[in-house]
Design a protein around this motif. Structure first.
Motif, PDB file in Angstrom:
ATOM      1  N   SER A   1       0.839  -1.204   0.000  1.00 11.83           N
ATOM      2  CA  SER A   1       0.000   0.000   0.000  1.00 11.83           C
ATOM      3  C   SER A   1       0.870   1.249   0.000  1.00 11.83           C
ATOM      4  O   SER A   1       0.563   2.235  -0.686  1.00 11.83           O
ATOM      5  CB  SER A   1      -0.905   0.020   1.227  1.00 11.83           C
ATOM      6  OG  SER A   1      -1.760  -1.095   1.223  1.00 11.83           O
TER       7      SER A   1
ATOM      8  N   ASP B   1      -5.477  -0.809  -4.878  1.00 13.05           N
ATOM      9  CA  ASP B   1      -4.971  -1.467  -3.680  1.00 13.05           C
ATOM     10  C   ASP B   1      -5.974  -2.512  -3.205  1.00 13.05           C
ATOM     11  O   ASP B   1      -6.965  -2.178  -2.558  1.00 13.05           O
ATOM     12  CB  ASP B   1      -4.734  -0.427  -2.574  1.00 13.05           C
ATOM     13  CG  ASP B   1      -3.925  -1.013  -1.423  1.00 13.05           C
ATOM     14  OD1 ASP B   1      -3.570  -2.198  -1.500  1.00 13.05           O
ATOM     15  OD2 ASP B   1      -3.659  -0.273  -0.464  1.00 13.05           O
ATOM     16  N   GLU B   2      -5.731  -3.756  -3.539  1.00 13.98           N
ATOM     17  CA  GLU B   2      -6.622  -4.867  -3.171  1.00 13.98           C
ATOM     18  C   GLU B   2      -8.077  -4.491  -3.410  1.00 13.98           C
ATOM     19  O   GLU B   2      -8.908  -4.576  -2.499  1.00 13.98           O
ATOM     20  CB  GLU B   2      -6.399  -5.268  -1.716  1.00 13.98           C
ATOM     21  CG  GLU B   2      -4.958  -5.623  -1.440  1.00 13.98           C
ATOM     22  CD  GLU B   2      -4.745  -6.277  -0.072  1.00 13.98           C
ATOM     23  OE1 GLU B   2      -5.735  -6.603   0.590  1.00 13.98           O
ATOM     24  OE2 GLU B   2      -3.583  -6.465   0.302  1.00 13.98           O
TER      25      GLU B   2
HETATM   26 MG   LIG Z   1      -2.186  -2.856   2.136  1.00 13.38          MG
END
Ligand SMILES: [Mg+2]
Ligand SMILES: Nc1ncnc2c1ncn2[C@@H]1O[C@H](COP(=O)(O)OP(=O)(O)O)[C@@H](O)[C@H]1O
Lengths: 251, 267
Positions: free
Chosen positions: B47, B159-160
């Motif tokens: 991240s 991010d995911e």
């Molecule tokens: Mg993360």
């Protein structure tokens, strides 16, 4: 519309329940000082269009001005404190030190400084509302999810835009809740300050009727105080429904 | 041009009582229009890397270029999609989708045209006036994607983005992400913790080491984007290869016994 009807029905039901309880209590106590709802409502109807109305207006004006003033000062300040660790480092200890002090003890000071008119009452209620909203706004600003701020910053938002798009709308529901809770406090403080010193307002009216042993009139004043509280509360509900429409969706 | 180039990238956080090195000397380059997936142990700095590329976290040392210029702050044509979608619950779907344009002072008429087009593309046109709370998880993710499309992002950082979704919705949205990439050809950097998702959406898959993150290995995945790739033996083989690499990095602690290299260690 159905929502409004349900709400009105709720109010009617609650009023009936309250009046019944009141009547029961009046029978049980059996004292002059606690008239039943019938003579009290009669007195309310009689005095409301007469000498009670100006007092209601004075009191209403005082409490509305104080709550507006308190929130207008406290919301921006609380949000800034909550969002800035540097400001918070100074402000938080100040708040922790001053918040638990009962502000009502300053009434004598305010009376000396501002006389016995509206000013000391407005100052006192403003002070109390200010602290309640300040603490709430600060906490609400601190609780804003980092993701909301990051995503808006990633879109290029500057500090002012982060406040406008994220911080203010995120904190508003909490601020409204605090305001609704403050109405109770504000009206209690209004009563106290009007009954301690002054020549007008519902608080004065109630204490004056008490002194005259006019218990029915006294209860007319009490009913007026209650109605003032309900009206304020409902106005806040309306304002919140308008400003925070989204919050109703997620409930 | 939206190529990304990082050299010796190091980022540390000042924690409450100690310094946390999130990235340490990371080197990575992503070509313009290339779809890359990043995978690695939890907490390894994935991240942080995306936030740095988005211009939200400043590197402590090293070089970070997007489109050949050093990143100093959020860029006009970079869009970031977060795991919790980064939507604002107090704004309608259309307002959320147009937020980037509004912040960049795009005129209202152009804004609403671009928002309508983006919502249409992700299948949310009917929901323009709804609030995010009225949408399902998959629809919220589509909305986050619509915001990036409305911005005409050349660089899409995710991010995911699909990790909170159920398996069916996730597969559906993986398809949508692939379609949109094939159509627009933007540079795409996807952080994921799903091995299959990384192989499905990354032409190269970058494996990071445990914290502080560095590039441990890169899996070349040239068949990515081919029709039906997901059902080919090559796809499964690539997934197995990636799984082995991750196990070696200690990312799969709970399945260590299956890892071919028993020395995978926790850190
Ligand atoms: Mg993360
Ligand atoms: N704001 C922060 N303050 C302090 N430490 C942080 C912060 N953000 C992340 N970290 C730490 O940095 C490391 C990398 O975090 P992150 O980039 O979120 O990892 P990942 O996304 O790969 O799970 C983690 O150990 C995390 O605890």
């Amino acid at each position: 519309m159905r929502h409004l009807r349900n709400r009105l029905l709720g109010y009617v039901g609650a009023t009936v329940l309250l009046l019944a309880g009141w009547q029961l209590l009046a029978w049980l106590v059996g004292s002059q000082a606690l008239p039943g709802p019938v003579p009290a409502m009669e007195a309310f109807g009689r005095t409301f269009s007469g000498d009670l109305l100006p007092e209601v207006l004075v009191s209403g004006w005082r409490v509305v001005v104080s709550m507006l003033l308190g929130s207008v000062l406290a919301v921006p300040l609380g949000l800034v404190i909550g969002r800035s660790p540097r400001v918070d480092a100074v402000a938080a200890p100040l708040i922790f030190l001053t918040y638990p002090v009962p502000k009502i003890v300053f009434l004598p000071v305010l009376l000396v400084l501002f006389g016995i008119g509206s000013l000391p009452k407005i100052a006192l209620i403003t002070l109390i509302v200010f602290f309640q909203i300040l603490v709430t706004a600060r906490d609400a600003a601190r609780a804003i999810p980092a993701g909301s701020v990051l995503s808006v910053r990633s879109l290029g938002a500057d500090r002012a835009q982060v406040f406008r798009h994220v911080v203010v709308p995120a904190a508003l529901p909490d601020v409204f809740t605090a305001l609704r809770i403050s109405t109770g406090t504000a009206i209690a403080v209004l009563f106290f300050s009007e009954s301690i010193a002054g020549t007008d307002g519902i608080g004065f009216y109630i204490i004056d009727a008490w002194g005259r042993i006019a218990y029915n009139d006294m209860f007319a004043g009490i009913i007026a105080m209650a109605v003032l509280g309900v009206v304020l509360y409902e106005l806040l509900e309306l304002a919140e429904a308008r400003v925070c429409r989204w919050a109703r969706v997620s409930r | 041009m939206a190529d990304v180039c990082a050299h010796g990238l190091s980022i540390a956080y000042e924690g409450v009582d100690r310094r946390v090195d999130a990235l340490d000397g990371l080197a990575l380059s992503v070509a313009d229009g290339e779809p890359v997936a990043i995978i690695g142990p939890s907490g390894c700095g994935k991240s942080t890397l995306l936030l740095a590329i988005a211009g939200l976290v400043a590197p402590d040392s090293g070089e970070l270029l997007v489109g050949g210029t050093p990143v100093t702050g959020p860029r006009l044509h970079t869009a970031l999609i977060l795991q919790d979608f980064g939507l604002l619950p107090w704004k309608t779907v259309a307002h959320n989708a147009g937020l980037g344009l509004e912040i960049r002072h795009v005129a209202a008429a152009e804004r609403s045209a671009r928002v309508a087009e983006a919502l249409d593309r992700v299948g949310l046109a009917e929901f323009a006036n709804a609030y995010p709370a009225e949408l399902s998880g998959g629809m919220r993710q589509r909305l986050a994607l619509a915001r990036a499309l409305a911005l005409d992002a050349h660089l899409l950082l995710m991010d995911e983005p699909l990790s909170a979704l159920d398996a069916l919705t996730r597969e559906d949205l993986q398809g949508l992400l692939l379609d949109i990439w094939r159509q627009r050809g933007h540079t795409s950097i996807l952080v994921t913790h799903s091995i299959e998702e990384a192989i499905f959406l990354g032409r190269r898959v970058v494996v990071l080491t445990p914290r502080p993150g560095r590039v441990a290995a890169i899996v070349e995945n040239p068949e990515m984007g081919d029709p039906g790739f997901r059902d080919t033996p090559a796809f499964y083989e690539r997934c197995a290869e990636l799984r082995r690499l991750l196990a070696a990095e200690g990312a799969l602690e709970s399945v260590q016994s299956e890892a071919p290299h028993g020395e995978a260690s926790a850190s």
